[in-house]
Write a protein that holds these residues in place. Structure first.
Motif, PDB file in Angstrom:
ATOM      1  N   LEU A   1       1.621   3.896  -9.878  1.00  0.00           N
ATOM      2  CA  LEU A   1       2.440   2.926 -10.637  1.00  0.00           C
ATOM      3  C   LEU A   1       2.775   3.746 -11.746  1.00  0.00           C
ATOM      4  O   LEU A   1       1.667   4.142 -12.641  1.00  0.00           O
ATOM      5  N   TYR A   2       3.957   3.860 -12.599  1.00  0.00           N
ATOM      6  CA  TYR A   2       4.362   4.597 -13.663  1.00  0.00           C
ATOM      7  C   TYR A   2       5.345   3.809 -14.420  1.00  0.00           C
ATOM      8  O   TYR A   2       6.693   3.361 -13.893  1.00  0.00           O
ATOM      9  N   SER A   3       4.902   3.131 -15.722  1.00  0.00           N
ATOM     10  CA  SER A   3       6.008   2.731 -16.591  1.00  0.00           C
ATOM     11  C   SER A   3       6.131   3.153 -17.900  1.00  0.00           C
ATOM     12  O   SER A   3       5.147   3.478 -18.731  1.00  0.00           O
TER      13      SER A   3
ATOM     14  N   LEU B   1       5.485  -3.637 -12.479  1.00  0.00           N
ATOM     15  CA  LEU B   1       5.475  -2.915 -11.350  1.00  0.00           C
ATOM     16  C   LEU B   1       5.201  -3.462 -10.146  1.00  0.00           C
ATOM     17  O   LEU B   1       6.018  -3.358  -9.124  1.00  0.00           O
ATOM     18  N   ILE B   2       4.291  -4.444 -10.083  1.00  0.00           N
ATOM     19  CA  ILE B   2       3.934  -5.056  -8.980  1.00  0.00           C
ATOM     20  C   ILE B   2       3.450  -6.696  -9.674  1.00  0.00           C
ATOM     21  O   ILE B   2       2.637  -6.731 -10.327  1.00  0.00           O
ATOM     22  N   GLU B   3       4.331  -7.530  -9.030  1.00  0.00           N
ATOM     23  CA  GLU B   3       4.183  -9.131  -9.662  1.00  0.00           C
ATOM     24  C   GLU B   3       3.913  -9.856  -8.370  1.00  0.00           C
ATOM     25  O   GLU B   3       4.535  -9.854  -7.542  1.00  0.00           O
TER      26      GLU B   3
ATOM     27  N   SER C   1       0.868  -1.429  -0.107  1.00  0.00           N
ATOM     28  CA  SER C   1      -0.088   0.037  -0.160  1.00  0.00           C
ATOM     29  C   SER C   1       0.633   1.228   0.294  1.00  0.00           C
ATOM     30  O   SER C   1       1.896   1.316   0.712  1.00  0.00           O
ATOM     31  N   GLY C   2       0.453   2.059  -0.783  1.00  0.00           N
ATOM     32  CA  GLY C   2       0.927   3.474  -0.705  1.00  0.00           C
ATOM     33  C   GLY C   2       2.575   3.787  -1.344  1.00  0.00           C
ATOM     34  O   GLY C   2       2.972   4.701  -0.745  1.00  0.00           O
ATOM     35  N   ASN C   3       2.645   2.748  -2.045  1.00  0.00           N
ATOM     36  CA  ASN C   3       4.020   2.747  -2.869  1.00  0.00           C
ATOM     37  C   ASN C   3       3.897   3.768  -3.879  1.00  0.00           C
ATOM     38  O   ASN C   3       2.930   3.705  -4.695  1.00  0.00           O
ATOM     39  N   GLU C   4       5.171   4.167  -4.450  1.00  0.00           N
ATOM     40  CA  GLU C   4       5.444   4.818  -5.567  1.00  0.00           C
ATOM     41  C   GLU C   4       6.332   4.167  -6.253  1.00  0.00           C
ATOM     42  O   GLU C   4       7.550   3.979  -5.832  1.00  0.00           O
ATOM     43  N   ILE C   5       5.941   3.531  -7.508  1.00  0.00           N
ATOM     44  CA  ILE C   5       6.928   2.745  -8.211  1.00  0.00           C
ATOM     45  C   ILE C   5       7.037   3.310  -9.855  1.00  0.00           C
ATOM     46  O   ILE C   5       5.863   3.464 -10.379  1.00  0.00           O
ATOM     47  N   ILE C   6       8.106   3.804 -10.137  1.00  0.00           N
ATOM     48  CA  ILE C   6       8.410   4.197 -11.536  1.00  0.00           C
ATOM     49  C   ILE C   6       9.306   3.317 -12.307  1.00  0.00           C
ATOM     50  O   ILE C   6      10.675   3.297 -11.717  1.00  0.00           O
ATOM     51  N   ILE C   7       9.126   2.937 -13.344  1.00  0.00           N
ATOM     52  CA  ILE C   7      10.215   1.959 -14.100  1.00  0.00           C
ATOM     53  C   ILE C   7      10.207   2.446 -15.431  1.00  0.00           C
ATOM     54  O   ILE C   7       9.309   2.453 -16.326  1.00  0.00           O
TER      55      ILE C   7
ATOM     56  N   ALA D   1       7.350  -3.355 -22.784  1.00  0.00           N
ATOM     57  CA  ALA D   1       6.287  -3.908 -22.454  1.00  0.00           C
ATOM     58  C   ALA D   1       5.982  -3.893 -20.891  1.00  0.00           C
ATOM     59  O   ALA D   1       6.987  -3.783 -20.158  1.00  0.00           O
ATOM     60  N   SER D   2       4.662  -3.581 -20.434  1.00  0.00           N
ATOM     61  CA  SER D   2       4.473  -3.156 -19.074  1.00  0.00           C
ATOM     62  C   SER D   2       3.243  -3.820 -18.543  1.00  0.00           C
ATOM     63  O   SER D   2       2.402  -3.869 -19.268  1.00  0.00           O
ATOM     64  N   TYR D   3       3.393  -4.488 -17.445  1.00  0.00           N
ATOM     65  CA  TYR D   3       2.194  -4.780 -16.621  1.00  0.00           C
ATOM     66  C   TYR D   3       2.218  -3.819 -15.226  1.00  0.00           C
ATOM     67  O   TYR D   3       3.116  -3.661 -14.454  1.00  0.00           O
ATOM     68  N   GLY D   4       0.971  -3.274 -15.120  1.00  0.00           N
ATOM     69  CA  GLY D   4       0.830  -2.372 -14.008  1.00  0.00           C
ATOM     70  C   GLY D   4       0.865  -3.375 -12.608  1.00  0.00           C
ATOM     71  O   GLY D   4       1.724  -3.375 -11.673  1.00  0.00           O
ATOM     72  N   VAL D   5      -0.149  -4.318 -12.554  1.00  0.00           N
ATOM     73  CA  VAL D   5      -0.456  -5.389 -11.650  1.00  0.00           C
ATOM     74  C   VAL D   5      -0.587  -6.539 -12.354  1.00  0.00           C
ATOM     75  O   VAL D   5      -1.740  -6.906 -13.108  1.00  0.00           O
ATOM     76  N   ALA D   6       0.391  -7.402 -12.045  1.00  0.00           N
ATOM     77  CA  ALA D   6       0.421  -8.881 -12.603  1.00  0.00           C
ATOM     78  C   ALA D   6       0.122  -9.895 -11.919  1.00  0.00           C
ATOM     79  O   ALA D   6       1.083  -9.989 -10.867  1.00  0.00           O
ATOM     80  N   THR D   7      -0.671 -10.468 -12.052  1.00  0.00           N
ATOM     81  CA  THR D   7      -1.186 -11.664 -11.128  1.00  0.00           C
ATOM     82  C   THR D   7      -1.341 -13.163 -11.851  1.00  0.00           C
ATOM     83  O   THR D   7      -1.839 -13.162 -13.042  1.00  0.00           O
ATOM     84  N   HIS D   8      -0.481 -14.043 -11.186  1.00  0.00           N
ATOM     85  CA  HIS D   8      -0.672 -15.441 -12.048  1.00  0.00           C
ATOM     86  C   HIS D   8      -1.197 -16.544 -10.964  1.00  0.00           C
ATOM     87  O   HIS D   8      -0.139 -16.778  -9.976  1.00  0.00           O
TER      88      HIS D   8
END
Length: 225
Positions: A193-195, A177-179, A163-169, A199-206
């Motif tokens: 979340l900024y990229s 950004l979050i996997e 929560s509340g994280n700032e992620i720039i890639i 190729a980019s995934y904002g939030v990737a769940t598997h």
């Protein structure tokens, strides 16, 4: 210099140090609980032949460790580079953990990684019931970039609050950004979340269950993929 805590060092504090390391992890926690790593300034530079790859490296099993308010800068030509790596594989006894670690607080850290290859700011395959809150992450990579990564190696992780994280890639290959990989009962909310990557995934769940994704600000700019 590296500071290593293990054995009977429980309850100790690593605070207000300035590290300038070449091809050497700055802080190592090995099979230890109740350690606080706070307010340190860490700079690590890894070349392409470095046998180490993390600013803060955690191995073995340990509970209730706090990693907070650290400034971490990593510049790497190595195949892998990590800001904070909490791994189930212990290179000191060449074994994988048989149980999870829990109760971690990874809070208010500033992590910058510039890498020729793969870069991961916060990685773990061994944490459960832990908080990853209000960290600022910036990655520039010629390879793949991972902001916060949770994966299944010894079993399914669960109970993270991201929560509340700032992620720039910015990466020339993939950006995650979050996997969340094969995990359960995760909360992902109020993150920025900024990229700008190939190729980019904002939030990737598997293959994950009960993942709550709420109120995130996601900005993705992608090229070829």
């Amino acid at each position: 210099v590296s500071i290593t805590f293990e054995g009977d060092a429980e309850g100790s504090l690593i605070r207000d140090f300035n590290f300038m390391n070449y091809n050497k992890n700055a802080i190592i926690l090995n099979d230890i609980s109740d350690i606080t790593v706070s307010n340190n300034n860490i700079t690590v530079i890894f070349n392409e032949r470095s046998s180490q790859d993390s600013a803060i490296f955690v191995s073995g099993v340990g509970d209730n460790n706090i990693i907070s308010n650290n400034n971490i800068y990593v510049n790497s030509k190595n195949d892998y580079a990590y800001g904070i790596s909490i791994s189930s594989y212990n290179p000191y006894n060449y074994r994988f953990n048989r149980e999870f670690s829990k109760g971690y607080e990874i809070i208010n850290n500033n992590i910058i990684i510039i890498s020729k290859n793969m870069a991961e700011a916060i990685f773990s395959d061994t944490l459960v019931e832990s908080d990853i809150i209000s960290n600022k992450i910036n990655i520039i990579s010629d390879g793949c970039g991972y902001g916060i990564a949770c994966v299944d190696v010894i079993g399914r992780p669960y109970g993270w609050n991201i929560s509340g994280n700032e992620i720039i890639i910015h990466s020339k290959e993939m950006a995650y950004l979050i996997e969340i990989h094969m995990s359960d009962n995760m909360v992902i909310e109020n993150n920025y979340l900024y990229s700008q990557s190939n190729a980019s995934y904002g939030v990737a769940t598997h293959m994950s269950n009960n993942i709550s994704i709420n109120n995130n600000n996601i900005n993705i700019f992608s090229s070829n993929l």
